[in-house]
Every structure is written in structure tokens, then in C-alpha cells.
Design a protein around this motif. Structure first.
Motif, mmCIF file in Angstrom:
data_model
loop_
_atom_site.group_PDB
_atom_site.id
_atom_site.type_symbol
_atom_site.label_atom_id
_atom_site.label_comp_id
_atom_site.label_asym_id
_atom_site.label_seq_id
_atom_site.Cartn_x
_atom_site.Cartn_y
_atom_site.Cartn_z
ATOM 1 N N LEU A 140 0.818 -1.214 0.000
ATOM 2 C CA LEU A 140 0.000 0.000 0.000
ATOM 3 C C LEU A 140 0.850 1.261 0.000
ATOM 4 N N TYR A 146 2.114 9.558 -0.313
ATOM 5 C CA TYR A 146 1.195 10.289 0.549
ATOM 6 C C TYR A 146 1.840 11.596 1.000
ATOM 7 N N SER A 150 -3.128 13.918 1.389
ATOM 8 C CA SER A 150 -3.683 12.560 1.272
ATOM 9 C C SER A 150 -3.207 11.739 2.467
ATOM 10 N N GLU A 151 -4.074 11.567 3.425
ATOM 11 C CA GLU A 151 -3.714 10.871 4.665
ATOM 12 C C GLU A 151 -3.477 9.389 4.398
ATOM 13 N N PRO A 153 -3.224 5.303 5.050
ATOM 14 C CA PRO A 153 -4.068 4.384 5.824
ATOM 15 C C PRO A 153 -3.375 3.974 7.118
ATOM 16 N N ARG A 154 -4.171 3.706 8.115
ATOM 17 C CA ARG A 154 -3.619 3.258 9.397
ATOM 18 C C ARG A 154 -3.255 1.775 9.374
ATOM 19 N N TYR A 155 -3.778 1.012 8.438
ATOM 20 C CA TYR A 155 -3.463 -0.414 8.352
ATOM 21 C C TYR A 155 -2.572 -0.670 7.142
ATOM 22 N N SER A 156 -1.794 -1.734 7.201
ATOM 23 C CA SER A 156 -0.901 -2.062 6.095
ATOM 24 C C SER A 156 -0.633 -3.566 6.057
ATOM 25 N N TYR A 215 -1.460 -2.456 12.116
ATOM 26 C CA TYR A 215 -2.427 -1.385 12.356
ATOM 27 C C TYR A 215 -1.823 -0.405 13.350
#
Length: 311
Positions: A140, A146, A150-151, A153-156, A215
Motif C-alpha cells: 500500500l 502520501y 492525502s492521509e 491508511p492506518r493499516y498495512s 495497524y
């Protein structure tokens, strides 16, 4: 030598200056931003299990997890340190500690279908100590940039692979005492009568491969779930691989308690059937497939390297 030190120092200073000048590469949130490299220190708790010649499920034995017995699952844990570049690629050092075990007696309820595996009546346990170097790949973040607009994602989800070095020591229980199996040469390893069977080493290289998902609980803490499978180059994690040997050869090499233990532990079919006679060359294990072990862990990590924004 002095010239080498001068050049090395100059390159180091240049790298540090470059890193500092390009430190901020995106805003983590309204209060923090990430440096190109952030670090994580953490630990995990989880489970460890193995795939060997012993135990398993009904039938002649299946490949991979189809023959896995979940009842042999043991607790495991680890400590790790990683350096993550732009949340996309990480290098990780990790130490893992756990135990594996397996028993043919688990097949009792399906013994009529196991082609003698239950009657073989062998068992083992082994502590595992492992140190490995791993590479993490986070798709990701590898294929998208980013910034403050563009924030991320907290998960990967991620893939992991590398190389490890582990120690093991298969043991069997005899008269309420745990006995080391490797010194007993239960399949004639190192004996002149069996020149093709070499003693196996208790410290070996493994190839860990796996996947996980990370996360970010907060700017300071990560939570992970991860499964890692170890590809081994040995079939003796459980001290079982090939065929039975002629037990009379043990007296050529051992004496006393060691001779007694070797005679009692290389072939334990007598415990279920005192009339059973084992012949030299009868099948003891399956040398076509090496053993393996794997872990599933929940990891918690502390993040270093994010900088707070001064409002």
C-alpha cells in the motif's frame, strides 16, 4: 587508513545532512510527521506448531497443513527491532522462542487408517531458539505516495521473508525423564554400518516466509498479526526420517545407560505390542519431505522517529 577514515566520516556527515534536509516527507496527522526512516521496537506473544513425521491426522499422512494437529500447539514469543523506510520497506531483526512437539499416540482414535503410524508409537518435544533477519514489503505504501493532502491508511498488509538461524534438541520421555535423542543416533547416523546417514546438527539455517497486517493504534504504537512459516533443510526436527536399523549395532558404539536408552527409544513398538518384531530397513519415517515449524503472533511495537509539529 587515515584516508579511509576521512572519506568515511565525510560520507557519513553528507548522508546525515541529506537525511535531515529531506526529513519531513508526509504529515502523519495534525500533530506528527514522519521522517523517511522510523524505527520500531517491540515484542509478541503467540503460538508455535510443527509439521514432522510424527502425529498428524488419519490416513497415510498428507502434505503441508492438511496433516497438522492443532492439539500440539505451544506458546511462543519474540522480541524485534525494525527500521522502516517511507512505510514501504523494512529491515527487521527478531529473536523467537518457543517449543514444538508431536506424538503418534494422538492417532489412537483413527489407528486402523494410519498404516502403522500409530503403532510406531514415537514422540518428541524440542525447544526452539531462533534469530532471523527479515525484509518487510508493504504494497500500500510501495505504489502510492502520501503527503499532507492525502492521509495514509492506518493499516498495512505486508509480506515478509529472510533468513534465520535456529537451535533445536529433540527429546523423548522415558520412565518420566526427558532424554536427548540426537546423541543416541536412533537411525544409525554416523555408524560405519550406515555410511550414508550423517549426524544432524542441532543448530541450522532456516528460511522464514510469511505475511501479516499492521495497524497503527497511535503515532507511538503499532499492533500486528503475523504468521511465519520456516522452510527447513532437515528432516530430523523430530529425530525421525528414514528406516529402522539393526539394534545389535548399538553395542559397537554405546554402553551403560546410553546403550539402554538407544535400544528403548529407537523403536518403541514393543510398548504397544510386546510380540512385535522390527526388521532392519522397516519404514520409520518419510525422507521425501523435510520438517517445518511456524508461528502465529500478535505483536505490539513502540515507534521512534516521528516528530511532533509545533503549532
Amino acid at each position: 587508513m587515515k584516508r579511509f577514515l576521512v572519506v568515511t566520516s565525510a560520507v557519513t556527515v553528507l548522508c546525515l545532512c541529506t537525511l535531515k534536509s529531506g526529513a519531513q516527507y508526509y504529515f502523519y496527522d495534525n500533530n506528527y510527521y514522519d521522517n523517511p526512516v522510523v524505527y520500531e521496537l517491540g515484542g509478541s506473544v503467540g503460538i508455535m506448531n510443527c509439521l514432522t513425521d510424527l502425529g498428524g491426522k488419519k490416513g497415510i499422512g498428507k502434505k503441508f497443513v492438511k496433516d497438522l494437529n492443532f492439539g500440539n500447539t505451544q506458546l511462543a514469543g519474540s522480541v524485534f527491532f525494525s527500521a522502516l523506510y517511507k512505510n514501504a520497506v523494512a529491515l527487521r531483526l527478531e529473536g523467537t522462542f518457543g517449543q514444538v512437539k508431536a506424538y503418534d499416540s494422538v492417532l489412537k482414535s483413527v489407528k486402523t487408517s494410519t498404516y502403522g503410524r500409530y503403532e510406531r508409537n514415537l514422540s518428541f518435544r524440542s525447544n526452539i531458539t531462533e534469530f532471523m533477519g527479515l525484509v518487510e514489503l508493504h504494497p500500500l505504501f510501495m505504489f502510492k505516495k502520501y503527503d499532507e493532502n492525502s492521509e495514509p491508511p492506518r493499516y498495512s498488509p505486508y509480506l515478509v521473508g529472510g533468513v534465520g538461524y535456529f537451535s533445536f534438541n529433540p527429546q523423548a520421555k522415558l520412565q518420566n525423564k526427558w532424554v536427548d535423542l540426537q546423541p543416541l543416533r536412533t537411525e544409525g547416523q554416523g555408524f560405519a554400518e550406515y555410511p550414508n546417514r550423517k549426524p544432524y546438527q542441532l543448530k541450522q539455517v532456516c528460511i522464514p516466509v510469511g505475511a501479516g497486517v499492521k495497524y497503527e493504534l497511535s503515532p507511538m504504537f503499532n499492533l500486528r498479526a503475523e504468521v511465519v512459516y520456516r522452510i527447513l533443510s532437515t528432516d530430523y526436527l523430530d529425530d525421525v526420517s528414514t528406516t529402522y536399523i539393526d539394534p545389535t549395532v548399538y553395542s559397537n558404539y554405546f554402553s551403560g545407560a546410553k546403550l539402554t536408552n538407544a535400544l528403548l527409544l529407537n523403536d518403541r513398538q514393543y510398548e504397544l505390542d510386546p510380540t512385535h518384531i522390527t526388521t532392519d530397513g522397516d519404514q520409520r519415517g518419510n525422507p521425501k519431505n523435510n520438517d517445518a515449524y511456524f508461528t502465529f503472533n500478535i505483536k505490539v511495537g513502540i515507534i521512534f522517529g516521528r516528530e511532533r509539529i509545533r503549532h
